[in-house]
Design an enzyme around this catalytic site. Structure first.
Site, PDB file in Angstrom:
ATOM      1  N   LYS A 112       0.822  -1.217   0.000  1.00  0.00           N
ATOM      2  CA  LYS A 112       0.000   0.000   0.000  1.00  0.00           C
ATOM      3  C   LYS A 112       0.854   1.264   0.000  1.00  0.00           C
ATOM      4  CE  LYS A 112      -4.181  -2.101   1.721  1.00  0.00           C
ATOM      5  NZ  LYS A 112      -3.715  -3.507   1.881  1.00  0.00           N
TER       6      LYS A 112
HETATM    7  C1  LIG Z   1      -4.335  -4.583   1.160  1.00  0.00           C
HETATM    8  C2  LIG Z   1      -3.549  -5.839   1.030  1.00  0.00           C
HETATM    9  C3  LIG Z   1      -3.911  -6.862   0.115  1.00  0.00           C
HETATM   10  C4  LIG Z   1      -5.157  -6.793  -0.731  1.00  0.00           C
HETATM   11  O1  LIG Z   1      -5.074  -5.826  -1.737  1.00  0.00           O
HETATM   12  P1  LIG Z   1      -6.421  -5.330  -2.477  1.00  0.00           P
HETATM   13  O2  LIG Z   1      -6.005  -4.191  -3.324  1.00  0.00           O
HETATM   14  O3  LIG Z   1      -7.341  -4.905  -1.356  1.00  0.00           O
HETATM   15  O4  LIG Z   1      -6.962  -6.475  -3.250  1.00  0.00           O
HETATM   16  C5  LIG Z   1      -3.086  -7.971   0.018  1.00  0.00           C
HETATM   17  N1  LIG Z   1      -1.990  -8.095   0.795  1.00  0.00           N
HETATM   18  C6  LIG Z   1      -1.618  -7.151   1.687  1.00  0.00           C
HETATM   19  C7  LIG Z   1      -0.406  -7.370   2.515  1.00  0.00           C
HETATM   20  C8  LIG Z   1      -2.374  -5.989   1.838  1.00  0.00           C
HETATM   21  O5  LIG Z   1      -2.001  -5.065   2.738  1.00  0.00           O
END
Ligand SMILES: *Cc1c(COP(=O)(O)O)cnc(C)c1O
Length: 469
Positions: A112
């Protein structure tokens, strides 16, 4: 570039307003009016360029003339300076034709950061130019909060308040949020669950007077700019492996469908992606959809991969919009049915269209642990539970095994030390940049699950009101 809502009724907006607005007024999500396209020659020319250069090229068509190129370049450079790997998102070979794209070298050790590091800067840039400020309020069960805080800390035009359930996030997650020392960052430990935090957040946004006075805003995963920033690494990875002259496949550990939707966008923009494989944990609404065409909510069940413990994948609506030939009314009807009965389905033709590029696999908890331990035993590689789900799903038979499969590593193993230790009997070490994390002073306020108390705390601490502007 102009943006339209997936439900067809909200006003058409430019990039700046889409950035600041988040959710469209008709309840839909904003998408570009049309997909910008890159020719094979243009993609070929990205080979050998830095991540920052590719980022600028891929994102400028979405930004249009809202931000000039030098200013955007500066923000991109600063955003990715915060990553502690020179390649920003290094690609590691893990099998004959299998690769791992490490997206976790940012400040909070999860993918993120790739978007949040840029988003905070974009907000600050656009707001400063307008002479405006916002108060960002969010709720987190762990990961999103720290990435949002890291993206917004120290920014002049932003105050950020993050609600998390007291005693229910890990020590590392909490400390990542509470130890920044920045005066514009406010962590609220709520006596309640994550759902209580989310309910409170909704109530704050529903209080119209409060929302307008504080100029409340959100940086949640439906924000278009987050998707935009994630498209970049699909291009960067593909050109490193010989794209566009070779097709690629990607496997993506999926929750809210934001990350993998960015892969779909890359494909629409001309990147030859043959397969996008959705990997889910036992919260498998998406895996069920791609096998049956039925999108049906289930109970959320907690797993070792909490960032994927989701039963409503908000970004899925963006794909649905394309499956409905960009007919906002059709999307509106399906989403209304979903709200009422917790389900809708698409017709066989629409499902077939989706399956031209997507497939999906569900991975259970035992398989996740086995994959972590197997990857360590065979290659000395430590992976986190989310990444393990992707690697396991990537190993399922593929339509064309000669096409390289790139699995996205979405979190650093040190972010989930208990699960890794359970699988391999060894606690992964925190990267050097977080070495002092456990000693730093924490700054947070503990509040009861009480709307008025939370509301008052935000009013008392947001600079918007203190400055009387
Ligand atoms: C947010 C997240 C996901 C999922 O991603 P999306 O965009 O919500 O599908 C997968 N792995 C980790 C470690 C995350 O923080």
């Amino acid at each position: 570039m102009r943006y339209v809502s997936t439900r067809g009724e909200a006003p058409v907006l430019g990039f700046e307003d889409v950035l600041l607005t988040g959710l469209a007024r008709d309840g839909g999500l904003y998408v570009p009016e049309s997909w910008p396209e890159f020719s094979a020659a243009e993609i070929r020319a990205m080979a050998g360029k830095s991540y920052r250069e590719i980022a600028l090229e891929v994102m400028m068509p979405f930004v249009g003339d809202a931000i000039d190129r030098p200013a955007m370049a500066e923000m991109v450079d600063r955003a990715y300076d915060s990553f502690d790997h020179r390649a920003v998102v290094p690609l590691r070979q893990i099998g004959d034709n299998d690769w791992l794209l490490e997206l976790f070298h940012g400040p909070t050790l999860a993918f993120k950061d790739v978007a949040m590091q840029l988003l905070g800067r974009l907000f600050d840039h656009v707001l400063s130019r307008r002479g405006e400020r916002v108060t960002i309020v969010g709720a987190t069960s762990g990961d999103t909060g720290s990435a949002a805080i890291e993206g917004c800390r120290g920014r002049d035009a932003i105050d950020i308040f993050i609600l998390y359930p007291h005693g229910r996030v890990s020590d590392i997650q909490r400390r990542q949020m509470t130890t920044t020392g920045d005066p514009n960052v406010h962590c609220i430990a709520l006596d309640g669950t994550f759902d209580d935090c989310q309910d409170l957040l909704k109530a704050l946004f529903n209080d119209g007077g409060f929302r307008d006075r504080l100029r409340l805003s959100a940086v949640n995963s439906i924000n278009w700019a987050r998707v935009m920033a994630q498209i970049v690494y699909y291009f960067a990875a593909a050109v490193r492996l010989g794209g566009p002259d070779r097709p690629m496949a990607f496997t993506v550990p999926t929750g809210n469908f934001g990350d993998i939707f960015a892969g779909y966008a890359a494909q629409r923009m001309g990147l030859p992606i043959q397969l996008l494989r959705v990997a889910t944990n036992r919260n498998d609404i998406l895996a069920r959809f791609f096998s049956s065409g039925d999108y049906r909510m289930g109970e959320v069940s907690p797993t070792m991969s909490p960032s994927m413990d989701i039963q409503i994948s908000s970004n899925f609506e963006r794909l649905l919009f394309d499956l409905c030939d960009r007919d906002g009314t059709a999307v509106h009807t399906k989403m209304a049915a979903f709200k009422q009965s917790g389900a809708f389905s698409v017709d066989p033709e629409q499902l077939a269209t989706a399956r031209q590029v997507f497939d999906a696999h569900r991975v259970d908890e035992d398989e996740t642990l086995d994959t972590i331990s197997e990857s360590y035993r065979a290659a000395g590689l430590l992976i986190d539970p989310h990444t393990a789900i992707g690697i396991k799903a990537a190993a399922v038979k593929r339509p064309d095994p000669t096409i390289p499969m790139i699995s996205l590593a979405t979190a650093h193993p040190a972010k989930f030390p208990e699960s890794v230790a359970r699988a391999v009997g060894l606690r992964p070490r925190l990267p050097a940049r977080l070495a002092g994390l456990l000693e730093r002073d924490e700054n947070r306020v503990r509040l009861g699950n009480d709307f008025d108390a939370v509301r008052r705390f935000i009013s008392d601490n947001a600079r918007i009101l203190r400055n009387g502007s």
